[in-house]
Design a protein around this motif. Structure first.
Motif, PDB file in Angstrom:
ATOM      1  N   SER A  44       0.862  -1.194   0.000  1.00 58.17           N
ATOM      2  CA  SER A  44       0.000   0.000   0.000  1.00 58.17           C
ATOM      3  C   SER A  44       0.896   1.241   0.000  1.00 58.17           C
ATOM      4  O   SER A  44       2.063   1.168   0.404  1.00 58.17           O
ATOM      5  CB  SER A  44      -0.917   0.025   1.226  1.00 58.17           C
ATOM      6  N   LEU A  45       0.351   2.366  -0.437  1.00 56.37           N
ATOM      7  CA  LEU A  45       1.143   3.594  -0.496  1.00 56.37           C
ATOM      8  C   LEU A  45       1.613   4.005   0.894  1.00 56.37           C
ATOM      9  O   LEU A  45       2.783   4.368   1.090  1.00 56.37           O
ATOM     10  CB  LEU A  45       0.325   4.725  -1.143  1.00 56.37           C
ATOM     11  N   LEU A  46       0.725   3.941   1.884  1.00 61.96           N
ATOM     12  CA  LEU A  46       1.105   4.348   3.238  1.00 61.96           C
ATOM     13  C   LEU A  46       2.235   3.466   3.771  1.00 61.96           C
ATOM     14  O   LEU A  46       3.195   3.955   4.365  1.00 61.96           O
ATOM     15  CB  LEU A  46      -0.110   4.285   4.168  1.00 61.96           C
ATOM     16  N   ALA A  47       2.139   2.162   3.518  1.00 57.74           N
ATOM     17  CA  ALA A  47       3.188   1.255   4.004  1.00 57.74           C
ATOM     18  C   ALA A  47       4.505   1.505   3.274  1.00 57.74           C
ATOM     19  O   ALA A  47       5.575   1.447   3.871  1.00 57.74           O
ATOM     20  CB  ALA A  47       2.748  -0.194   3.829  1.00 57.74           C
ATOM     21  N   GLN A  48       4.429   1.813   1.959  1.00 57.13           N
ATOM     22  CA  GLN A  48       5.661   2.016   1.188  1.00 57.13           C
ATOM     23  C   GLN A  48       6.388   3.293   1.605  1.00 57.13           C
ATOM     24  O   GLN A  48       7.619   3.315   1.669  1.00 57.13           O
ATOM     25  CB  GLN A  48       5.356   2.032  -0.316  1.00 57.13           C
ATOM     26  N   VAL A  49       5.651   4.359   1.877  1.00 53.10           N
ATOM     27  CA  VAL A  49       6.313   5.629   2.205  1.00 53.10           C
ATOM     28  C   VAL A  49       6.624   5.782   3.686  1.00 53.10           C
ATOM     29  O   VAL A  49       7.440   6.617   4.060  1.00 53.10           O
ATOM     30  CB  VAL A  49       5.490   6.866   1.751  1.00 53.10           C
ATOM     31  N   ASP A  50       5.970   4.972   4.534  1.00 52.82           N
ATOM     32  CA  ASP A  50       6.111   5.253   5.965  1.00 52.82           C
ATOM     33  C   ASP A  50       6.179   4.016   6.851  1.00 52.82           C
ATOM     34  O   ASP A  50       7.180   3.769   7.505  1.00 52.82           O
ATOM     35  CB  ASP A  50       4.952   6.149   6.431  1.00 52.82           C
ATOM     36  N   ALA A  51       5.121   3.218   6.877  1.00 49.79           N
ATOM     37  CA  ALA A  51       4.980   2.199   7.924  1.00 49.79           C
ATOM     38  C   ALA A  51       6.041   1.103   7.857  1.00 49.79           C
ATOM     39  O   ALA A  51       6.408   0.539   8.893  1.00 49.79           O
ATOM     40  CB  ALA A  51       3.580   1.576   7.855  1.00 49.79           C
ATOM     41  N   GLU A 121      -4.077  11.052  -9.922  1.00 52.25           N
ATOM     42  CA  GLU A 121      -3.822  10.483 -11.255  1.00 52.25           C
ATOM     43  C   GLU A 121      -2.688  11.237 -11.941  1.00 52.25           C
ATOM     44  O   GLU A 121      -1.791  10.660 -12.552  1.00 52.25           O
ATOM     45  CB  GLU A 121      -5.107  10.564 -12.096  1.00 52.25           C
ATOM     46  N   ASP A 122      -2.745  12.552 -11.797  1.00 53.90           N
ATOM     47  CA  ASP A 122      -1.758  13.464 -12.382  1.00 53.90           C
ATOM     48  C   ASP A 122      -0.360  13.255 -11.788  1.00 53.90           C
ATOM     49  O   ASP A 122       0.650  13.558 -12.406  1.00 53.90           O
ATOM     50  CB  ASP A 122      -2.286  14.890 -12.089  1.00 53.90           C
ATOM     51  N   LEU A 123      -0.328  12.689 -10.592  1.00 60.15           N
ATOM     52  CA  LEU A 123       0.927  12.541  -9.840  1.00 60.15           C
ATOM     53  C   LEU A 123       1.614  11.198 -10.095  1.00 60.15           C
ATOM     54  O   LEU A 123       2.777  11.016  -9.770  1.00 60.15           O
ATOM     55  CB  LEU A 123       0.601  12.684  -8.347  1.00 60.15           C
ATOM     56  N   LYS A 124       0.880  10.265 -10.713  1.00 60.93           N
ATOM     57  CA  LYS A 124       1.329   8.864 -10.739  1.00 60.93           C
ATOM     58  C   LYS A 124       2.704   8.680 -11.380  1.00 60.93           C
ATOM     59  O   LYS A 124       3.484   7.842 -10.936  1.00 60.93           O
ATOM     60  CB  LYS A 124       0.295   7.988 -11.444  1.00 60.93           C
ATOM     61  N   GLU A 125       3.003   9.424 -12.422  1.00 59.61           N
ATOM     62  CA  GLU A 125       4.302   9.269 -13.089  1.00 59.61           C
ATOM     63  C   GLU A 125       5.465   9.556 -12.142  1.00 59.61           C
ATOM     64  O   GLU A 125       6.540   8.976 -12.268  1.00 59.61           O
ATOM     65  CB  GLU A 125       4.395  10.200 -14.304  1.00 59.61           C
ATOM     66  N   GLU A 126       5.252  10.485 -11.227  1.00 63.06           N
ATOM     67  CA  GLU A 126       6.325  10.882 -10.308  1.00 63.06           C
ATOM     68  C   GLU A 126       6.346  10.049  -9.025  1.00 63.06           C
ATOM     69  O   GLU A 126       7.177  10.269  -8.148  1.00 63.06           O
ATOM     70  CB  GLU A 126       6.182  12.368  -9.950  1.00 63.06           C
ATOM     71  N   LEU A 127       5.429   9.091  -8.933  1.00 62.48           N
ATOM     72  CA  LEU A 127       5.269   8.347  -7.682  1.00 62.48           C
ATOM     73  C   LEU A 127       6.533   7.602  -7.232  1.00 62.48           C
ATOM     74  O   LEU A 127       6.889   7.680  -6.048  1.00 62.48           O
ATOM     75  CB  LEU A 127       4.093   7.387  -7.802  1.00 62.48           C
ATOM     76  N   PRO A 128       7.243   6.890  -8.110  1.00 64.17           N
ATOM     77  CA  PRO A 128       8.463   6.201  -7.626  1.00 64.17           C
ATOM     78  C   PRO A 128       9.459   7.170  -6.983  1.00 64.17           C
ATOM     79  O   PRO A 128      10.038   6.857  -5.936  1.00 64.17           O
ATOM     80  CB  PRO A 128       9.032   5.565  -8.898  1.00 64.17           C
ATOM     81  N   ALA A 129       9.640   8.346  -7.591  1.00 66.08           N
ATOM     82  CA  ALA A 129      10.572   9.336  -7.025  1.00 66.08           C
ATOM     83  C   ALA A 129      10.058   9.875  -5.697  1.00 66.08           C
ATOM     84  O   ALA A 129      10.840  10.115  -4.758  1.00 66.08           O
ATOM     85  CB  ALA A 129      10.778  10.485  -8.014  1.00 66.08           C
ATOM     86  N   ILE A 130       8.750  10.056  -5.590  1.00 64.30           N
ATOM     87  CA  ILE A 130       8.152  10.571  -4.349  1.00 64.30           C
ATOM     88  C   ILE A 130       8.289   9.540  -3.223  1.00 64.30           C
ATOM     89  O   ILE A 130       8.652   9.880  -2.089  1.00 64.30           O
ATOM     90  CB  ILE A 130       6.675  10.964  -4.578  1.00 64.30           C
ATOM     91  N   ILE A 131       8.018   8.274  -3.534  1.00 67.27           N
ATOM     92  CA  ILE A 131       8.172   7.211  -2.531  1.00 67.27           C
ATOM     93  C   ILE A 131       9.623   7.159  -2.051  1.00 67.27           C
ATOM     94  O   ILE A 131       9.898   7.105  -0.843  1.00 67.27           O
ATOM     95  CB  ILE A 131       7.747   5.847  -3.112  1.00 67.27           C
ATOM     96  N   THR A 132      10.558   7.216  -3.000  1.00 64.86           N
ATOM     97  CA  THR A 132      11.987   7.187  -2.662  1.00 64.86           C
ATOM     98  C   THR A 132      12.353   8.334  -1.739  1.00 64.86           C
ATOM     99  O   THR A 132      13.083   8.152  -0.752  1.00 64.86           O
ATOM    100  CB  THR A 132      12.843   7.259  -3.948  1.00 64.86           C
ATOM    101  N   ARG A 133      11.845   9.531  -2.040  1.00 65.08           N
ATOM    102  CA  ARG A 133      12.165  10.703  -1.229  1.00 65.08           C
ATOM    103  C   ARG A 133      11.617  10.557   0.198  1.00 65.08           C
ATOM    104  O   ARG A 133      12.303  10.855   1.178  1.00 65.08           O
ATOM    105  CB  ARG A 133      11.597  11.975  -1.891  1.00 65.08           C
ATOM    106  N   CYS A 134      10.375  10.083   0.310  1.00 64.61           N
ATOM    107  CA  CYS A 134       9.775   9.911   1.641  1.00 64.61           C
ATOM    108  C   CYS A 134      10.569   8.905   2.470  1.00 64.61           C
ATOM    109  O   CYS A 134      10.850   9.133   3.655  1.00 64.61           O
ATOM    110  CB  CYS A 134       8.321   9.443   1.514  1.00 64.61           C
ATOM    111  N   VAL A 135      10.943   7.783   1.844  1.00 61.50           N
ATOM    112  CA  VAL A 135      11.718   6.761   2.545  1.00 61.50           C
ATOM    113  C   VAL A 135      13.071   7.325   2.974  1.00 61.50           C
ATOM    114  O   VAL A 135      13.542   7.069   4.090  1.00 61.50           O
ATOM    115  CB  VAL A 135      11.898   5.505   1.659  1.00 61.50           C
TER     116      VAL A 135
END
Length: 210
Positions: A44-51, A121-135
């Protein structure tokens, strides 16, 4: 189940799923045989970026969130953003509460990136970079303060009110990320009233949350 299946200290647990799976499996790993290894595979997004990152494992009691738990670092966290395409929209709302938190506490550029998009939806392309940054932000904070006695408390922005909301409604109304969103906005409003935060900050946060 671990005892029935003859788990030993040389075995590992793999937690596949969202934050609850990670917390439950991680807590079991922390306590079985006084601690065995585990691997987090957050989907899940929450688990990937945080939990899944940081080594906090815990379970909720009727008296409050995460009242029973342990600090127990996973051997590996394997997050594949492609798993997110299988999820209903509500899971993205949930995860974005924590993503926005990272923009608020540590990364003005991330906050601006989120501000510049009109929808998930507009953000999805940048999602891998965003997840990486949060982690990466969480990694840096946790490396400095693994046991939550100083800087790591920053990661709890919005969470005091969030946990109160979740407990009050018996974890049935808002998801964790939604409750964090409310908590961040309301605590910032209070901080503005106390003169601790510049006027208009809560509104900026609210616009990004919307």
């Amino acid at each position: 189940a671990l005892a029935e299946n003859d788990f030993t200290r040389s075995d590992i647990i793999v937690t596949l799923g969202g934050g609850v799976a990670g917390d439950m499996g991680g807590f079991a790993a922390a306590t079985f045989l006084r601690g065995i290894d585990f691997v987090q595979v957050p989907t899940s997004l929450l688990a990937q970026v945080d939990a899944s990152v940081g080594g906090k494992t815990g379970v909720d009691l009727p008296f409050g969130k995460n009242l029973v738990g342990a600090f127990h670092q996973p051997r590996l966290v394997l997050a594949d953003p492609k798993t997110l395409s299988t999820l209903p929209d509500a899971y993205f709302t949930d995860g974005m509460g924590e993503v926005i938190k990272y923009g608020c506490i540590k990364d003005a550029d991330l906050f601006k990136t989120l501000e510049s998009h009109s929808s998930f939806e507009d953000l999805k392309e940048e999602l891998p970079a965003i997840i990486t940054r949060c982690v990466d932000i969480k990694r840096m904070v946790v490396e400095n303060d693994q046991f939550d006695t100083g800087e790591r408390m920053l990661l709890n922005f919005g969470h005091t009110l969030a946990h109160t909301i979740e407990q009050h409604f018996h974890y049935q109304r808002e998801s964790h990320g939604e409750a964090v969103a409310i908590g961040m906005y309301q605590i910032t409003k209070l901080a503005e009233e106390k003169g601790l935060t510049p006027q208009g900050t809560a509104e900026k946060i609210k616009n990004v949350l919307h």
